[in-house]
Design a protein around this motif. Structure first.
Motif, PDB file in Angstrom:
ATOM      1  N   GLN A 280      -1.439 -26.628 113.065  1.00 40.16           N
ATOM      2  CA  GLN A 280      -0.817 -25.974 111.962  1.00 40.16           C
ATOM      3  C   GLN A 280      -1.806 -24.858 111.585  1.00 40.16           C
ATOM      4  O   GLN A 280      -1.119 -23.681 111.274  1.00 40.16           O
ATOM      5  N   ALA A 281      -3.259 -25.001 111.539  1.00 40.91           N
ATOM      6  CA  ALA A 281      -3.791 -23.874 111.512  1.00 40.91           C
ATOM      7  C   ALA A 281      -4.001 -22.799 112.373  1.00 40.91           C
ATOM      8  O   ALA A 281      -4.052 -21.632 111.984  1.00 40.91           O
ATOM      9  N   LEU A 282      -3.709 -23.459 113.461  1.00 44.76           N
ATOM     10  CA  LEU A 282      -3.746 -22.244 114.803  1.00 44.76           C
ATOM     11  C   LEU A 282      -2.534 -21.401 114.501  1.00 44.76           C
ATOM     12  O   LEU A 282      -2.399 -20.268 114.876  1.00 44.76           O
ATOM     13  N   GLN A 283      -1.506 -22.230 114.340  1.00 39.33           N
ATOM     14  CA  GLN A 283       0.016 -21.351 114.237  1.00 39.33           C
ATOM     15  C   GLN A 283      -0.213 -20.304 112.868  1.00 39.33           C
ATOM     16  O   GLN A 283       0.298 -19.177 113.247  1.00 39.33           O
ATOM     17  N   GLU A 284      -0.856 -20.859 112.025  1.00 45.51           N
ATOM     18  CA  GLU A 284      -1.305 -19.667 110.692  1.00 45.51           C
ATOM     19  C   GLU A 284      -2.082 -18.463 111.207  1.00 45.51           C
ATOM     20  O   GLU A 284      -1.769 -17.309 110.845  1.00 45.51           O
ATOM     21  N   VAL A 285      -2.849 -18.885 112.208  1.00 43.73           N
ATOM     22  CA  VAL A 285      -3.692 -17.682 112.566  1.00 43.73           C
ATOM     23  C   VAL A 285      -3.246 -16.743 113.312  1.00 43.73           C
ATOM     24  O   VAL A 285      -3.397 -15.420 113.186  1.00 43.73           O
ATOM     25  N   LEU A 286      -2.074 -17.443 114.294  1.00 40.88           N
ATOM     26  CA  LEU A 286      -1.434 -16.534 115.207  1.00 40.88           C
ATOM     27  C   LEU A 286      -0.250 -15.615 114.678  1.00 40.88           C
ATOM     28  O   LEU A 286       0.243 -14.840 115.188  1.00 40.88           O
ATOM     29  N   GLN A 287      -0.008 -15.878 113.417  1.00 35.11           N
ATOM     30  CA  GLN A 287       0.962 -15.141 112.625  1.00 35.11           C
ATOM     31  C   GLN A 287       0.198 -13.976 111.699  1.00 35.11           C
ATOM     32  O   GLN A 287       0.873 -13.075 111.136  1.00 35.11           O
ATOM     33  N   ASP A 288      -1.148 -14.126 111.637  1.00 37.51           N
ATOM     34  CA  ASP A 288      -1.996 -12.914 111.121  1.00 37.51           C
ATOM     35  C   ASP A 288      -1.712 -11.691 111.973  1.00 37.51           C
ATOM     36  O   ASP A 288      -2.168 -11.677 113.092  1.00 37.51           O
ATOM     37  N   PRO A 289      -1.344 -10.509 111.228  1.00 39.06           N
ATOM     38  CA  PRO A 289      -0.884  -9.293 112.083  1.00 39.06           C
ATOM     39  C   PRO A 289      -2.505  -8.802 112.509  1.00 39.06           C
ATOM     40  O   PRO A 289      -2.424  -8.434 113.789  1.00 39.06           O
ATOM     41  N   ALA A 290      -3.454  -9.003 111.723  1.00 44.82           N
ATOM     42  CA  ALA A 290      -4.744  -8.472 112.608  1.00 44.82           C
ATOM     43  C   ALA A 290      -5.369  -9.176 113.503  1.00 44.82           C
ATOM     44  O   ALA A 290      -5.747  -8.725 114.522  1.00 44.82           O
ATOM     45  N   GLU A 296      -3.501  -8.350 121.270  1.00 44.61           N
ATOM     46  CA  GLU A 296      -2.829  -7.577 122.244  1.00 44.61           C
ATOM     47  C   GLU A 296      -3.628  -6.305 122.641  1.00 44.61           C
ATOM     48  O   GLU A 296      -3.315  -5.721 123.607  1.00 44.61           O
ATOM     49  N   ASP A 297      -4.616  -5.882 121.800  1.00 47.76           N
ATOM     50  CA  ASP A 297      -5.548  -4.717 122.444  1.00 47.76           C
ATOM     51  C   ASP A 297      -6.287  -5.206 123.310  1.00 47.76           C
ATOM     52  O   ASP A 297      -6.604  -4.216 124.315  1.00 47.76           O
ATOM     53  N   GLY A 298      -6.479  -6.503 123.680  1.00 44.28           N
ATOM     54  CA  GLY A 298      -7.134  -6.939 124.839  1.00 44.28           C
ATOM     55  C   GLY A 298      -6.355  -7.054 126.067  1.00 44.28           C
ATOM     56  O   GLY A 298      -6.764  -7.735 126.879  1.00 44.28           O
ATOM     57  N   GLY A 299      -4.913  -6.536 125.824  1.00 47.51           N
ATOM     58  CA  GLY A 299      -4.026  -6.975 126.990  1.00 47.51           C
ATOM     59  C   GLY A 299      -3.201  -8.287 127.071  1.00 47.51           C
ATOM     60  O   GLY A 299      -2.645  -8.586 127.846  1.00 47.51           O
ATOM     61  N   ASN A 300      -3.519  -9.075 125.919  1.00 43.72           N
ATOM     62  CA  ASN A 300      -2.666 -10.294 125.979  1.00 43.72           C
ATOM     63  C   ASN A 300      -1.475 -10.349 125.071  1.00 43.72           C
ATOM     64  O   ASN A 300      -1.118  -9.520 124.693  1.00 43.72           O
ATOM     65  N   VAL A 301      -0.768 -11.297 125.245  1.00 50.03           N
ATOM     66  CA  VAL A 301       0.631 -11.373 124.789  1.00 50.03           C
ATOM     67  C   VAL A 301       0.456 -12.536 123.825  1.00 50.03           C
ATOM     68  O   VAL A 301       0.224 -13.729 124.119  1.00 50.03           O
ATOM     69  N   THR A 302       0.409 -12.199 122.519  1.00 53.98           N
ATOM     70  CA  THR A 302       0.086 -13.471 121.611  1.00 53.98           C
ATOM     71  C   THR A 302       1.263 -14.399 121.565  1.00 53.98           C
ATOM     72  O   THR A 302       2.512 -14.089 121.513  1.00 53.98           O
ATOM     73  N   ALA A 303       0.919 -15.837 121.447  1.00 55.60           N
ATOM     74  CA  ALA A 303       1.724 -16.882 121.313  1.00 55.60           C
ATOM     75  C   ALA A 303       1.995 -17.328 119.960  1.00 55.60           C
ATOM     76  O   ALA A 303       1.726 -16.715 118.976  1.00 55.60           O
ATOM     77  N   THR A 304       3.091 -18.176 119.786  1.00 57.21           N
ATOM     78  CA  THR A 304       3.247 -18.696 118.389  1.00 57.21           C
ATOM     79  C   THR A 304       2.226 -19.912 117.967  1.00 57.21           C
ATOM     80  O   THR A 304       2.191 -20.200 116.939  1.00 57.21           O
ATOM     81  N   GLY A 305       1.472 -20.571 118.955  1.00 54.74           N
ATOM     82  CA  GLY A 305       1.261 -21.746 118.676  1.00 54.74           C
ATOM     83  C   GLY A 305       1.925 -22.979 118.677  1.00 54.74           C
ATOM     84  O   GLY A 305       1.771 -24.288 118.808  1.00 54.74           O
ATOM     85  N   ARG A 306       3.542 -22.822 118.664  1.00 54.10           N
ATOM     86  CA  ARG A 306       4.243 -23.702 118.659  1.00 54.10           C
ATOM     87  C   ARG A 306       4.888 -24.210 120.147  1.00 54.10           C
ATOM     88  O   ARG A 306       5.835 -25.269 120.143  1.00 54.10           O
ATOM     89  N   GLU A 307       4.561 -23.352 121.056  1.00 55.22           N
ATOM     90  CA  GLU A 307       4.980 -23.707 122.658  1.00 55.22           C
ATOM     91  C   GLU A 307       4.693 -24.959 123.212  1.00 55.22           C
ATOM     92  O   GLU A 307       3.758 -25.665 122.519  1.00 55.22           O
ATOM     93  N   ASP A 308       5.234 -25.393 123.927  1.00 52.50           N
ATOM     94  CA  ASP A 308       5.169 -26.708 124.539  1.00 52.50           C
ATOM     95  C   ASP A 308       4.106 -26.763 125.491  1.00 52.50           C
ATOM     96  O   ASP A 308       4.399 -26.535 126.546  1.00 52.50           O
ATOM     97  N   LEU A 309       2.851 -26.889 124.952  1.00 50.19           N
ATOM     98  CA  LEU A 309       1.762 -26.532 126.067  1.00 50.19           C
ATOM     99  C   LEU A 309       1.580 -27.668 127.292  1.00 50.19           C
ATOM    100  O   LEU A 309       1.196 -27.197 128.130  1.00 50.19           O
ATOM    101  N   ALA A 310       2.115 -28.846 126.639  1.00 51.00           N
ATOM    102  CA  ALA A 310       2.032 -30.000 127.734  1.00 51.00           C
ATOM    103  C   ALA A 310       2.871 -29.551 128.944  1.00 51.00           C
ATOM    104  O   ALA A 310       2.541 -29.887 130.001  1.00 51.00           O
ATOM    105  N   ALA A 311       3.940 -29.093 128.477  1.00 48.29           N
ATOM    106  CA  ALA A 311       4.971 -28.915 129.368  1.00 48.29           C
ATOM    107  C   ALA A 311       4.452 -27.531 130.361  1.00 48.29           C
ATOM    108  O   ALA A 311       4.978 -27.670 131.513  1.00 48.29           O
ATOM    109  N   LEU A 312       4.152 -26.813 129.781  1.00 47.36           N
ATOM    110  CA  LEU A 312       3.419 -25.340 130.529  1.00 47.36           C
ATOM    111  C   LEU A 312       2.489 -25.943 131.651  1.00 47.36           C
ATOM    112  O   LEU A 312       2.400 -25.245 132.779  1.00 47.36           O
ATOM    113  N   MET A 313       1.631 -26.862 131.210  1.00 45.80           N
ATOM    114  CA  MET A 313       0.681 -27.237 131.957  1.00 45.80           C
ATOM    115  C   MET A 313       1.063 -27.945 133.291  1.00 45.80           C
ATOM    116  O   MET A 313       0.737 -27.835 134.397  1.00 45.80           O
TER     117      MET A 313
END
Length: 331
Positions: A280-290, A296-313
Motif C-alpha cells: 500500500q505504501a508503494l502504491q501511494e509513493v507511485l501516485q506522487d507526481p514528483a 520518467e525523466d530516467g526513461g522509465n514508465v511508472t507502474a501503479t504498484g497494483r500490477e500482478d507482479l507474480a504473474a509478470l515474473m
C-alpha cells in the motif's frame, strides 16, 4: 485455618499466576509494536549511480516518508544482482530487509545460470512493480541506417555481418536483441560487453554497428548526435523520447515488447499484514507526481504498484526460457 495461613496465600498466589498465564498470549499480541518500529534496509544489487540504484534510492526515500521510518540503502553489487537477491532471500521475513531488484536477478540470471541457489518466484514475496524500463535499439555511424525497417533490410542482405552489443550474456539488453532477431527473421552477431562505457565508446567510434542500451546510457550520445535511436522496445513511446518509435510499430513486428523492470521484493513468508502495509505504501509513493516525474525523466514508465507482479515474473520466465534456447545462452 486462618485466612492468613501460608497455604491460603500460596493458593491465591498460584491462582493469580495461572490466570496471568492464560491471559499472557493475548497481552503479548497486544504489546507487539506496530510495523515498522525501526529502520528498513533496502538492498540493491548494483553499484551507486546505475539505474537500479537510482530507482531504489528514489523509492526508498519516499517509502521512508510514508512509513515514517528511516530507510537505509545497502549496495551489494555482483553477479548481475544475484548476490543482493540471495542476501534478501536469506534474511528474516520481518519486513526490515527488502530488495529493489530488476528483471535481471529476479528472472533472467537463473535461466542462464541454473546453479543459482534461489528462485525468486518461490523464495521471495512480490510487493509491487515500480516501473518498466524499455531498451533502446541504437545505431552507430558504421551501420549507416536511420530507421528500423532500413536495418532489417540491411541485415537480410548481409546476414551475420552486422554486430550488436549488449551489457552481457543473459542481460535484459541481450534478451531484447535476441527477440528482435527471432521476430524479424534476421541474424546479427552479438558482442557482449562488461560495461556500458566501453560499449558506447565502440559504438560511437565506429567499431560496432548497433547496440541495445538503457535510456540513461544512450541519452548523452543521442543528444550529441553520435548515435541514432532506431526504436524502443516497450509497448508505448517514451515520454523522454516521444519521436522514437516502438519496435512494434513496424507492421511485421506488431506485438513485440520486452522491457526491463524494477520491483520491490521481500523474503518468502512475509507476514500478510506487513506485506500489505508495504504494498500500500508503494502504491501511494507511485501516485506522487514528483516521484513519477523523476522516474520518467530516467526513461522509465511508472507502474501503479497494483500490477500482478507474480504473474509478470512467471510470464517472462517462459518467454526468456525460449530465448535462452534460441540464442544458446548457456553454451
Amino acid at each position: 485455618m486462618t485466612m492468613n495461613s501460608p497455604i491460603s496465600l500460596n493458593r491465591r498466589t498460584l491462582g493469580r499466576l495461572l490466570a496471568g498465564s492464560l491471559l499472557a498470549p493475548g497481552l503479548s499480541a497486544l504489546a507487539q509494536p506496530a510495523y515498522p518500529d525501526k529502520p528498513i534496509k533496502i538492498v540493491i544489487g548494483y553499484p551507486p549511480g546505475g539505474s537500479v540504484d537510482y530507482v531504489g534510492r528514489l523509492v526508498g526515500e519516499a517509502l521512508g516518508q510514508r512509513l515514517k521510518t528511516p530507510v537505509v540503502i545497502d549496495n551489494q553489487g555482483g553477479a548481475a544482482g544475484a548476490i543482493a537477491a540471495q542476501r534478501v532471500v536469506s534474511s528474516p521475513a520481518d519486513g526490515y530487509t527488502l530488495l529493489v531488484g530488476s528483471s535481471n536477478e529476479l528472472v533472467a540470471t537463473r535461466l542462464v545460470n541454473p546453479a543459482q541457489r534461489y528462485d525468486a518466484q518461490k523464495d521471495m514475496t512480490p510487493l509491487g512493480l515500480i516501473a518498466t524500463a524499455p531498451v533502446l535499439l541504437v545505431a552507430g555511424p558504421r551501420a549507416a541506417v536511420k530507421t528500423l525497417p532500413e536495418l532489417i533490410e540491411l541485415a537480410r542482405r548481409k546476414p551475420g555481418q552486422l554486430s550488436y552489443g549488449s551489457s552481457g550474456v543473459g542481460s535484459t539488453l541481450h534478451f531484447a536483441g535476441e527477440l528482435l532477431k527471432q521476430r524479424a527473421g534476421i541474424f546479427m552477431t552479438h558482442i557482449p560487453y562488461r560495461g556500458v562505457a566501453s560499449l558506447t565508446s565502440d559504438l560511437a567510434g565506429g567499431n560496432l554497428d548497433l547496440a541495445m542500451l538503457s535510456v540513461p546510457a544512450a541519452l548523452p550520445f543521442l543528444q550529441s548526435g553520435r548515435i541514432t535511436a532506431l526504436a524502443c522496445t516497450g509497448a508505448q513511446r517514451l515520454a523522454a523520447l516521444p519521436k522514437v518509435p516502438t519496435v512494434g510499430e513496424v507492421p511485421a513486428l506488431k506485438g513485440y515488447e520486452l522491457s526491463g523492470w524494477f520491483a520491490l521484493m521481500g523474503p518468502a513468508h512475509l507476514p500478510p499484514a506487513i506485506a500489505q502495509r508495504l504494498s500500500q505504501a508503494l502504491q501511494e509513493v507511485l501516485q506522487d507526481p514528483a516521484v513519477r516525474r523523476k522516474l520518467e525523466d530516467g526513461g522509465n514508465v511508472t507502474a501503479t504498484g497494483r500490477e500482478d507482479l507474480a504473474a509478470l515474473m512467471a510470464r517472462e520466465t517462459r518467454q526468456y526460457a525460449g530465448l535462452v534456447d534460441y540464442a544458446h545462452m548457456r553454451d
